[in-house]
Design a protein around this motif. Structure first.
Motif, PDB file in Angstrom:
ATOM      1  N   VAL A   7      -4.764   1.756   6.315  1.00  0.00           N
ATOM      2  CA  VAL A   7      -5.914   0.866   6.462  1.00  0.00           C
ATOM      3  C   VAL A   7      -6.080   0.061   5.181  1.00  0.00           C
ATOM      4  O   VAL A   7      -6.139   0.624   4.091  1.00  0.00           O
ATOM      5  CB  VAL A   7      -7.208   1.670   6.732  1.00  0.00           C
ATOM      6  N   LEU A  16     -14.018   4.767  10.549  1.00  0.00           N
ATOM      7  CA  LEU A  16     -13.044   5.408   9.681  1.00  0.00           C
ATOM      8  C   LEU A  16     -13.048   6.926   9.886  1.00  0.00           C
ATOM      9  O   LEU A  16     -11.986   7.554   9.994  1.00  0.00           O
ATOM     10  CB  LEU A  16     -13.344   5.070   8.224  1.00  0.00           C
ATOM     11  N   HIS A  27      -6.187   4.918   2.968  1.00  0.00           N
ATOM     12  CA  HIS A  27      -7.165   3.838   3.007  1.00  0.00           C
ATOM     13  C   HIS A  27      -7.231   3.080   1.688  1.00  0.00           C
ATOM     14  O   HIS A  27      -7.384   3.673   0.627  1.00  0.00           O
ATOM     15  CB  HIS A  27      -8.548   4.415   3.330  1.00  0.00           C
ATOM     16  N   GLY A  52      -6.022  -3.774   9.428  1.00  0.00           N
ATOM     17  CA  GLY A  52      -6.616  -4.416   8.270  1.00  0.00           C
ATOM     18  C   GLY A  52      -6.442  -5.913   8.294  1.00  0.00           C
ATOM     19  O   GLY A  52      -6.209  -6.515   9.345  1.00  0.00           O
ATOM     20  N   CYS A 299     -13.627  -4.820  13.948  1.00  0.00           N
ATOM     21  CA  CYS A 299     -13.001  -3.530  13.637  1.00  0.00           C
ATOM     22  C   CYS A 299     -12.812  -2.698  14.901  1.00  0.00           C
ATOM     23  O   CYS A 299     -11.770  -2.054  15.088  1.00  0.00           O
ATOM     24  CB  CYS A 299     -13.860  -2.766  12.626  1.00  0.00           C
TER      25      CYS A 299
END
Length: 319
Positions: A7, A16, A27, A52, A299
């Protein structure tokens, strides 16, 4: 053993945490330095998925990611991705269209209004203590109502900007698009014209085209020199759609009256950019879709695409 997802984004915490239940998450909020980039490349060497934005995916990175199944971009634009190489390696590329349309169109119209009323200039005047008396005529702005709005690229975002102008401010609409849009012409009483005609006749010009080989460097002095004496130019597309140095020169020498920019050739805007000091430009830090609601929806869609592909299902919005 859990599969790895990389990510590079500020995914909201609940999403998340949800991904962490099923996957090993590496991440990064952003790739800020060489150490981050090295750790990113190492993580990609055993990742099955990426989610991302603002990360260039070139041939070298793709070939160094042998397990990769899906690249879920939290964006609409895909100019950062080597699409053909991804396709050749059977890696699915997805993006997040539609969910950011309204927020980005709001940003475009915000810039139109900021430029029209010279809001950035006026704000600096107040903050710097330079507001000493009533404004003089040389500090007045211009009206939007009834003025002609030109849209370069009549996709979803372009149409949303045009609706705000037509229905909110009684603005006649001109547009340039690579394909005909008879439904737009009818619903917005709009007129499709050549690019040169649009720059010559519009009072406000808003660019919303995606960046591609055809649109890179599309707008420069040749077009800007056609504009009316008080024309306002707004870019909410990509910085490289405009030849930035030529835009700067046109603002400096008065060829272009005013500009509103949310995107730039280099981001963040370099410290030595003349755009930082020009009074006749309103600059924003690429806030196009930057609202809590819109970014969360982007997202969610990116994560849904990613999970579908990993599970062997079709992506919701493949590129």
């Amino acid at each position: 053993m859990k599969e790895t997802i990389v990510v590079v984004h500020e995914l909201y915490p609940e999403l998340l945490d949800s991904l962490k239940q099923s996957f090993d998450i590496v991440h990064f909020t952003r790739l800020a330095n060489d150490d981050d980039r090295a750790r990113f490349r190492e993580a990609m060497s055993h990742a099955v998925a990426f989610i991302g934005s603002n990360v260039p995916f070139d041939r070298a990175l793709i070939e160094q990611s042998p397990k990769l199944k899906v690249v879920a971009s939290v964006s609409v634009g895909v100019d950062n991705y080597d699409v053909e190489t991804l396709k050749a390696h059977d890696i699915v590329l997805t993006n997040t269209p539609e969910v950011l349309t309204e927020a980005t169109a709001d940003t475009g119209f915000l810039l139109l209004m900021m430029a029209a009323r010279r809001a950035g200039e006026m704000n600096r005047m107040v903050v710097n203590g330079d507001w000493k008396a009533s404004l003089g005529r040389d500090q007045f702005g211009v009206d939007l109502k009834g003025k002609t709005l030109g849209i370069v690229g009549m996709g979803r975002i372009g149409q949303a900007v045009a609706k705000r102008g037509h229905f909110g401010f009684d603005m006649p609409i001109l547009f340039q698009n690579r394909s005909a849009k008879p439904d737009v012409e009818q619903s917005l009483d709009a007129r499709q014209v050549e690019l040169e005609v649009l720059f010559r006749e519009a009072d406000f010009i808003c660019v919303t085209v995606p960046l591609s080989a055809e649109t890179e460097g599309l707008v420069g002095r040749e077009l800007l020199s056609l504009t009316k004496p008080q024309a306002i130019f707004v870019n909410i597309a990509r910085g490289k759609v405009v030849r930035e140095q030529e835009l700067i020169e046109c603002l400096q020498d008065g060829t272009l009256y005013y500009a509103g920019l949310d995107v730039f050739e280099k981001e963040p805007l370099p410290a030595d950019s003349p755009l930082r000091t020009l009074d006749n430009v309103a600059c924003l830090p690429h806030i196009g879709s930057a609202t809590h609601e819109t970014r969360n929806a982007m997202c969610d869609l990116a994560a849904e695409n990613l999970l579908n592909v990993i599970a062997g299902k079709a992506a919701v919005t493949p590129v």
